[in-house]
Design an enzyme around this catalytic site. Structure first.
Site, short mmCIF file in Angstrom:
data_model
loop_
_atom_site.label_atom_id
_atom_site.label_comp_id
_atom_site.label_asym_id
_atom_site.label_seq_id
_atom_site.Cartn_x
_atom_site.Cartn_y
_atom_site.Cartn_z
N LYS A 186 0.19 -15.40 61.13
CA LYS A 186 1.06 -15.27 59.96
C LYS A 186 2.48 -15.16 60.50
O LYS A 186 2.76 -14.33 61.37
CB LYS A 186 0.67 -14.01 59.20
CG LYS A 186 1.58 -13.59 58.07
CD LYS A 186 0.92 -12.44 57.35
CE LYS A 186 1.72 -11.91 56.20
NZ LYS A 186 2.75 -10.97 56.63
P1 FBP Z 1 5.83 -10.35 51.66
O1 FBP Z 1 5.16 -11.57 51.07
O2 FBP Z 1 6.23 -9.38 50.59
O3 FBP Z 1 6.95 -10.73 52.57
O4 FBP Z 1 4.69 -9.61 52.50
C1 FBP Z 1 4.35 -10.02 53.79
C2 FBP Z 1 4.63 -8.92 54.79
O5 FBP Z 1 4.32 -9.31 56.11
C3 FBP Z 1 3.93 -7.62 54.50
O6 FBP Z 1 2.63 -7.66 54.97
C4 FBP Z 1 4.82 -6.63 55.17
O7 FBP Z 1 4.79 -5.39 54.58
C5 FBP Z 1 6.15 -7.24 55.00
O8 FBP Z 1 6.00 -8.62 54.79
C6 FBP Z 1 7.00 -7.03 56.23
O9 FBP Z 1 8.27 -7.48 55.96
P2 FBP Z 1 9.49 -7.22 56.95
O10 FBP Z 1 8.96 -6.57 58.19
O11 FBP Z 1 10.05 -8.58 57.20
O12 FBP Z 1 10.41 -6.35 56.19
#
Ligand code: FBP
Length: 272
Positions: A186
């Protein structure tokens, strides 16, 4: 390993693509992420909606899965993420994710896959790499696929490449994820189909999923982004805010599923 292959199919349809709902934000960003539609802070409410809309899988931390008594339908994959960090510390002190639980905990919760983050390029990269290797080794032994949230991050990346979404570092992270044993990856959007296709190539056949990112004001803009990911050879998306920050997530998820699984034009998918 037969177990790994069988469990991957809990997420991916025959087309090799998946749309997964992410809900670790209450820990990783804080409950304020849910304030736009506060009822979605309740995992039972939002999970019910996303499952009803036909989502392929859900991802959460072990404690939330336990607290919510998650009982997703048998045809919805459950991904348990074993690492995280809070947003309560200064940004520079957030370059490490710690382990919140063990592979056995995830297995007891009925997980079909185990997830963990690595911040490639972080000053704490070494600790996270070891943590990932240990999780992957246990999970693989038991026949469980491992998802790596392969996120390039840290001061050196900003200094050398300007931004963490630069395709050169994103594809480096994806490659490092494969070489460290990930069965799914991911990662961030790199800004164009051409560059994201390179990320997919660097992943050498391991499915690459988009990390959703902040909610787009116009829903069609997010459908277009996911369409670009699919056209670039991506395997789908793991989406949090773009789902739970919308008032009515169900029609939006259905539109996303049409883009992911039917290659439908985003404008058409949004209308249907
Ligand atoms: P989103 O679709 O809201 O971006 O979620 C994906 C994710 O990886 C979550 O699992 C995690 O909490 C968040 O994004 C982390 O975002 P960042 O570290 O970029 O603030």
């Amino acid at each position: 390993n037969v177990g790994i292959k069988r469990r991957m199919k809990r997420f991916f349809r025959r087309d090799g693509r998946a749309l997964i709902f992410a809900m670790d934000h209450g820990f990783e960003h804080g409950p304020t992420d849910f304030e736009e539609h506060w009822e979605h802070v309740n995992p039972r409410i939002i999970i019910k909606k996303v499952v009803r809309a036909g989502i392929d899988g859900v991802m959460m931390l072990p404690g939330l899965a336990r607290a919510a008594g998650i009982d997703v339908k048998p045809n919805v994959g459950l991904m348990i993420k074993l690492t995280s960090k809070t947003n309560l510390r200064p940004k520079d002190d957030q370059l490490l994710q710690s382990q919140l639980g063990y592979v056995e905990d995830a297995v007891k919760l009925g997980a079909d896959a185990i997830a963990a983050t690595v911040y490639w390029g972080s000053p704490q990269e070494d600790a996270m790499m070891r943590q990932f290797a240990e999780i992957a080794s246990y999970a693989h032994d038991l026949g469980f696929p491992v998802v790596q949230f392969a996120y390039p991050r840290g001061p050196y990346i900003n200094e050398k490449y300007g931004r963490k979404e630069d395709y050169r570092v994103v594809m480096y992270g994806a490659r490092a994820a494969v070489e460290s044993g990930a069965d799914m990856i991911k990662t961030y959007w790199t800004g164009s189909r051409e560059t994201f296709a390179k990320v997919v190539d660097a992943a050498a056949g391991v499915p690459v999923l988009l990390s959703g990112g902040a909610k787009t004001d116009n829903p069609v803009d997010f459908l277009k982004l996911v369409w670009d990911v699919i056209e670039a050879g991506g395997a789908g998306a793991v989406v949090g805010r773009n789902i739970f920050q919308r008032e009515d997530p169900e029609p939006f998820i259905k539109a996303l599923l049409r883009v992911v699984h039917r290659n439908e034009d985003p404008e058409e998918a949004a209308k249907a």
